[in-house]
Motif scaffolding. Structure first.
Motif, PDB file in Angstrom:
ATOM      1  N   LEU A  60      47.582  60.091  14.704  1.00 52.06           N
ATOM      2  CA  LEU A  60      47.134  58.804  14.165  1.00 52.06           C
ATOM      3  C   LEU A  60      48.272  57.809  13.977  1.00 52.06           C
ATOM      4  O   LEU A  60      48.027  56.622  13.760  1.00 52.06           O
ATOM      5  CB  LEU A  60      46.394  59.013  12.836  1.00 52.06           C
ATOM      6  CG  LEU A  60      44.980  59.593  12.957  1.00 52.06           C
ATOM      7  CD1 LEU A  60      44.433  59.955  11.588  1.00 52.06           C
ATOM      8  CD2 LEU A  60      44.054  58.595  13.662  1.00 52.06           C
ATOM      9  N   GLY A  82      45.998  56.970  18.922  1.00 58.10           N
ATOM     10  CA  GLY A  82      45.379  57.869  17.974  1.00 58.10           C
ATOM     11  C   GLY A  82      45.106  59.251  18.513  1.00 58.10           C
ATOM     12  O   GLY A  82      45.873  59.797  19.317  1.00 58.10           O
ATOM     13  N   TYR A 116      41.219  56.208  16.410  1.00 58.66           N
ATOM     14  CA  TYR A 116      42.483  55.529  16.155  1.00 58.66           C
ATOM     15  C   TYR A 116      42.371  54.523  15.007  1.00 58.66           C
ATOM     16  O   TYR A 116      41.266  54.110  14.613  1.00 58.66           O
ATOM     17  CB  TYR A 116      42.986  54.821  17.414  1.00 58.66           C
ATOM     18  CG  TYR A 116      42.019  53.818  18.004  1.00 58.66           C
ATOM     19  CD1 TYR A 116      42.054  52.472  17.624  1.00 58.66           C
ATOM     20  CD2 TYR A 116      41.065  54.198  18.954  1.00 58.66           C
ATOM     21  CE1 TYR A 116      41.178  51.547  18.160  1.00 58.66           C
ATOM     22  CE2 TYR A 116      40.182  53.294  19.495  1.00 58.66           C
ATOM     23  CZ  TYR A 116      40.243  51.959  19.100  1.00 58.66           C
ATOM     24  OH  TYR A 116      39.360  51.050  19.626  1.00 58.66           O
TER      25      TYR A 116
END
Length: 276
Positions: free
Chosen positions: A213, A218, A257
């Motif tokens: 992340l 992400g 993300y």
């Protein structure tokens, strides 16, 4: 076996006189050498990447620190740097800077100003062609730091030398900080581990999610499941739902993300993925 330099890390605190004084560092000679390295990088981009770390702090004397921050970024851009890490300092209790903070000689930047400076960095660096690919890292095309990308993907890596950490064969290790002890171990062809820890599969999955992340891409859902054995949409269902509702997480068929809104408070969001 041949080794060659692929990265040179150069730290540059805010370019003002007071910033240098508070940090007890002299940056004049280093900055001249840095310019030479940057020029070398232009001719040999295959073998050297010059990375700049621009850090900011606030004080009563640094009344124009936001302006100074902009100037620092602009100066870095003029060197045609291919990669910049931009982040705020943390306060370490054993340092002179911490003592100055406690006695009121300097003051910390407030959260609003810190956020404005972070957003300013994103704006200025993006305009210069340095694309943000991680919370604090920006790079020209094809100049993302490969070592760091591997770290954020939580893939195996090995650290060499005293204090170095490694993540290998599902075990995290840290070498001894004592140089003499380190050399003695190496001369005896022994590992110089001071700490060794093997996380559970669930813990490793959480670590992977938190690290993933940090990047703008992400969590790659397919890669995450292949790597950890867990479906992120299932084990992090609650964390995903609450952060989606808050506008801090975006979910697609392929990725999970952080939104642009979440970047300045990424640590807070990542905490929700640190346990299951």
């Amino acid at each position: 076996v041949f080794f060659y330099v692929t990265q040179v890390h150069v730290g540059d605190i805010d370019q003002t006189f007071y910033a240098h004084r508070f940090m007890d560092k002299e940056f004049g000679p280093a900055r001249n050498n840095f310019r030479s390295l940057a020029e070398t990088g232009k001719e040999s981009d295959r073998f050297i990447q010059v990375l700049g770390a621009m850090e900011f702090l606030g004080s009563k004397k640094l009344c124009h620190y936001h302006t100074s921050w902009k100037q620092s970024l602009q100066k870095a851009i003029t060197l045609n740097i291919k990669h910049i890490s931009a982040y705020s300092l943390t306060w370490e209790e054993t340092t002179p800077l911490w003592k100055d903070l406690q006695t009121g000689k300097i003051q910390a930047v407030d959260e609003d100003t810190d956020r404005q400076m972070y957003e300013t960095a994103i704006e200025i660096l993006h305009a210069a062609g340095l694309k943000q690919y991680e919370i604090s890292n920006f790079a020209k095309p094809d100049f993302q730091c490969r070592h760091n990308l591997r770290y954020w993907q939580n893939l195996p890596w090995i650290g060499l030398g005293p204090s170095a950490g490694s993540w290998y064969q599902n075990t995290r290790t840290t070498n001894t900080t004592n140089i003499k002890q380190y050399l003695e171990k190496i001369e005896k062809r022994q590992f110089a581990f001071e700490e060794s820890y093997t996380p559970t599969p669930e813990e490793a999955a959480c670590e992977t999610a938190v690290l993933n992340l940090r990047t703008l891409k992400g969590i790659n859902r397919r890669q995450f499941q292949s790597q950890t054995g867990f479906d992120p949409m299932i084990i992090f269902e609650k964390a995903i739902q609450q952060n989606q509702q808050a506008g801090l997480i975006e979910v697609t068929d392929s990725n999970i993300y952080l939104t642009k809104q979440a970047l300045p408070i990424a640590d807070t969001v990542e905490c929700d993925f640190s346990t299951i």
